[in-house]
Design a protein around this motif. Structure first.
Motif, PDB file in Angstrom:
ATOM      1  N   UNK A 120       0.911  -0.872   0.403  1.00 37.32           N
ATOM      2  CA  UNK A 120      -0.449  -0.071  -0.148  1.00 37.32           C
ATOM      3  C   UNK A 120       1.058   1.193  -0.244  1.00 37.32           C
ATOM      4  N   UNK A 121       2.039   1.169   0.507  1.00 39.28           N
ATOM      5  CA  UNK A 121       2.692   2.087   1.138  1.00 39.28           C
ATOM      6  C   UNK A 121       3.569   2.679  -0.113  1.00 39.28           C
ATOM      7  N   UNK A 122       3.344   1.763  -1.598  1.00 36.90           N
ATOM      8  CA  UNK A 122       4.222   1.731  -2.916  1.00 36.90           C
ATOM      9  C   UNK A 122       3.481   2.193  -3.234  1.00 36.90           C
ATOM     10  N   UNK A 123       2.862   1.889  -3.762  1.00 32.50           N
ATOM     11  CA  UNK A 123       1.217   1.834  -4.717  1.00 32.50           C
ATOM     12  C   UNK A 123       0.948   3.773  -4.411  1.00 32.50           C
ATOM     13  N   UNK A 124       1.293   3.911  -2.845  1.00 25.38           N
ATOM     14  CA  UNK A 124       0.762   5.646  -3.143  1.00 25.38           C
ATOM     15  C   UNK A 124       1.739   5.963  -4.403  1.00 25.38           C
ATOM     16  N   UNK A 126       3.658   4.492  -6.714  1.00 27.64           N
ATOM     17  CA  UNK A 126       4.466   4.070  -8.020  1.00 27.64           C
ATOM     18  C   UNK A 126       2.765   4.412  -9.093  1.00 27.64           C
ATOM     19  N   UNK A 127       4.016   4.668 -10.153  1.00 29.59           N
ATOM     20  CA  UNK A 127       3.358   4.724 -11.032  1.00 29.59           C
ATOM     21  C   UNK A 127       2.955   3.100 -12.527  1.00 29.59           C
ATOM     22  N   UNK A 128       3.742   2.776 -12.420  1.00 30.46           N
ATOM     23  CA  UNK A 128       4.002   1.567 -13.273  1.00 30.46           C
ATOM     24  C   UNK A 128       4.355   0.472 -12.276  1.00 30.46           C
ATOM     25  N   UNK A 129       3.429  -0.582 -12.401  1.00 32.28           N
ATOM     26  CA  UNK A 129       3.806  -1.999 -11.640  1.00 32.28           C
ATOM     27  C   UNK A 129       4.383  -3.117 -12.677  1.00 32.28           C
ATOM     28  N   UNK A 130       5.614  -3.706 -12.477  1.00 34.59           N
ATOM     29  CA  UNK A 130       6.136  -4.650 -13.395  1.00 34.59           C
ATOM     30  C   UNK A 130       5.527  -6.189 -12.724  1.00 34.59           C
ATOM     31  N   UNK A 131       5.660  -6.937 -13.835  1.00 32.20           N
ATOM     32  CA  UNK A 131       5.020  -8.883 -13.186  1.00 32.20           C
ATOM     33  C   UNK A 131       5.350  -9.295 -14.633  1.00 32.20           C
ATOM     34  N   UNK A 132       5.095 -10.888 -13.866  1.00 29.34           N
ATOM     35  CA  UNK A 132       5.487 -12.041 -14.153  1.00 29.34           C
ATOM     36  C   UNK A 132       4.327 -12.457 -15.056  1.00 29.34           C
ATOM     37  N   UNK A 133       4.795 -12.660 -16.559  1.00 32.54           N
ATOM     38  CA  UNK A 133       3.346 -13.470 -16.871  1.00 32.54           C
ATOM     39  C   UNK A 133       3.321 -14.854 -16.539  1.00 32.54           C
ATOM     40  N   UNK A 158      -5.789  -1.097  -8.171  1.00 32.51           N
ATOM     41  CA  UNK A 158      -5.369  -0.312  -8.409  1.00 32.51           C
ATOM     42  C   UNK A 158      -5.279   0.634  -9.903  1.00 32.51           C
ATOM     43  N   UNK A 159      -6.857   0.466 -10.157  1.00 30.71           N
ATOM     44  CA  UNK A 159      -7.142  -0.127 -12.126  1.00 30.71           C
ATOM     45  C   UNK A 159      -6.010   1.097 -12.678  1.00 30.71           C
ATOM     46  N   UNK A 160      -5.816   2.914 -11.759  1.00 32.11           N
ATOM     47  CA  UNK A 160      -5.177   3.489 -12.713  1.00 32.11           C
ATOM     48  C   UNK A 160      -3.561   2.846 -13.131  1.00 32.11           C
ATOM     49  N   UNK A 161      -2.923   2.502 -12.082  1.00 28.32           N
ATOM     50  CA  UNK A 161      -1.868   2.198 -12.619  1.00 28.32           C
ATOM     51  C   UNK A 161      -1.631   1.354 -13.905  1.00 28.32           C
ATOM     52  N   UNK A 162       0.541   2.116 -14.721  1.00 30.37           N
ATOM     53  CA  UNK A 162       0.178   1.143 -15.307  1.00 30.37           C
ATOM     54  C   UNK A 162       0.964  -0.254 -15.064  1.00 30.37           C
ATOM     55  N   UNK A 163       0.283  -1.716 -15.892  1.00 29.16           N
ATOM     56  CA  UNK A 163       1.157  -2.614 -15.676  1.00 29.16           C
ATOM     57  C   UNK A 163       1.725  -3.038 -16.601  1.00 29.16           C
TER      58      UNK A 163
END
Ligand code: GLY
Ligand code: MN
Ligand code: MN
Length: 425
Positions: A120-124, A126-133, A158-163
């Motif tokens: 939650x703290x990081x999400x305050x 972060x604009x982009x979330x990098x993940x493994x598909x 967090x639908x507003x973030x870029x994934x």
């Protein structure tokens, strides 16, 4: 610990390489593999997600890696499982924070219970979330694997973030093997060789295929491998024509061939080897013809593992060479080829798979058929012929390190007919 680990410098460097490719004001999130339920209170042996391992070297379940890439604060976190006394009594110790930090080189180790708050703290910021598909491989219901499930949930919150997926970046890193990785792979290869020598000495007519499987497992485990890198294939006679035959439960008949596809896993790295031997120690004339046809193509194909080539090019060339051999073996004629109108080339009836795949943390490792070879990549070379109507299946497979002079990691495994017959008698 069963095997010698890679030093944390390797994992620190892997994270550094990845971070250098990513945008700032972002968070990288990787989740460990699920533990898969077997039955009752039992679980299948645990195997870590290969990408998570590549980035932090942690083999423990319920681990999460989080990399915060903020302009004013770059920070790496690793969340690990915290166990109580009862769990300790039943299952023994888990990593403590110091151990996890030593293995991974991550300074901030937290208990898994802290993850939600930290996220939650990081999400305050972060604009982009990098993940493994990761592919949905769990069961016939196509259940999502842990990374997909967790990221989908975060995406909902967090639908507003870029994934953005980091698969391509990690693939690029995993493709080139470092010196330390090669030490693990060569150990896996060496243990695989020990198993090969044992079965060459002990295989006899009328044994069951699983007796040979047991010899392989015995050598793998007693030499410190975690076990098999994949389900071993011990296929006598026409069973060899079933590409992924793993029943290994038939009687091995005098006069038949035995196709073996087996490889140890050491420190999470795979070896991948196929050999074909005569069950009674002596090839028949027809088996010799077929074996030498594959061996000849195998030896020629090894020179193709040079920088600039790719798997498609290898498949094309090896397909052509195999086709010539099949004509010599009398499987079809040039005229048959000229008159053939089907979608698949005629040779595919007797050689239906590709010749190469990448090898590494996964036996079928990351990388595509169009990936351009670079020095330090590792691939299988596995030409084969399967003639079901004759009860003959021959596959010869080795692991090759790409270079101007390609290196066959199994060059000292008996492979010629003379070498195999000598080792068996
Ligand atoms: N052992 C699996 C393969 O050869 O591709
Ligand atoms: Mn194989
Ligand atoms: Mn293979």
């Amino acid at each position: 610990m069963r095997y010698k680990s890679i030093s944390n410098k390797f994992f620190i460097n892997n994270r550094k390489m990845l971070i250098n490719k990513l945008k700032h004001n972002s968070v990288v999130l990787l989740f460990s593999s699920d533990e898969y339920h077997r039955n009752g209170d039992q679980f299948f042996p645990y195997r870590q997600n290969s990408d998570l391992y590549h980035l932090c070297g942690i083999n423990q379940e319920q681990s999460i890696l989080m990399l915060n890439l903020f302009d004013n604060a770059k920070e790496e976190f690793l969340f690990i499982k915290h166990i109580d006394n009862l769990q300790r009594i039943w299952h023994g110790e888990k990593l403590n924070k110091e151990q996890a930090s030593e293995i991974s080189g991550v300074k901030r180790i937290e208990w898994i219970e802290e993850f939600e708050t930290a996220l939650l703290k990081s999400m305050e910021k972060a604009k982009t979330i990098y993940y493994i598909e990761s592919p949905n491989l769990i069961s016939f219901d196509n259940l999502p694997t842990s990374n997909t499930r967790r990221i989908n949930a975060i995406r909902n919150d967090f639908p507003e973030k870029e994934f953005v997926s980091i698969n391509d970046f990690i693939t690029e890193q995993r493709l080139i093997k470092s010196e330390e990785e090669l030490v693990q792979i060569k150990t896996a290869v060496d243990i695989t060789k020990k198993a090969y020598h044992k079965l060459l000495q002990e295989t006899e007519p009328n044994m069951l295929e699983y007796e040979v499987e047991a010899m392989i497992t015995y050598e793998f485990i007693r030499n410190g491998a975690e076990g098999h890198a994949y389900s071993p294939i011990v296929a006598s006679g026409k069973n060899a024509c079933i590409l992924h035959y793993t029943e290994n439960d038939k009687i091995m008949k005098d006069g038949d061939l035995l196709l073996l596809d087996f490889g140890a896993e050491y420190g999470n790295y795979a070896a991948d080897c196929s050999r074909t031997i005569p069950i009674n120690g002596k090839f028949t004339d027809r088996q010799r013809e077929c074996y030498n046809a594959v061996l000849d193509v195998f030896n020629r194909a090894k020179s193709l593992y040079v920088p600039g080539n790719n798997i498609d090019i290898i498949n094309e060339k090896v397909g052509q060479w195999m086709q010539e051999k099949m004509i010599e073996l009398g499987l079809f004629t040039q005229e048959d080829i000229d008159n053939h109108t089907g979608e698949n080339a005629l040779y595919k009836k007797y050689f239906m798979h590709g010749t190469a795949h990448f090898i590494g943390l996964d036996v079928h490792d990351v990388g595509s058929k169009q990936t351009t070879f670079k020095e330090g990549m590792l691939l299988s070379c596995e030409p084969a012929i399967y003639i079901e109507e004759e009860g003959i299946g021959v596959r010869i497979e080795t692991d090759i390190l790409v270079g101007e002079e390609p290196i066959d990691l199994m060059s000292d495994f008996p492979v010629s007919i003379d070498e195999i017959e000598a080792a068996m008698n």
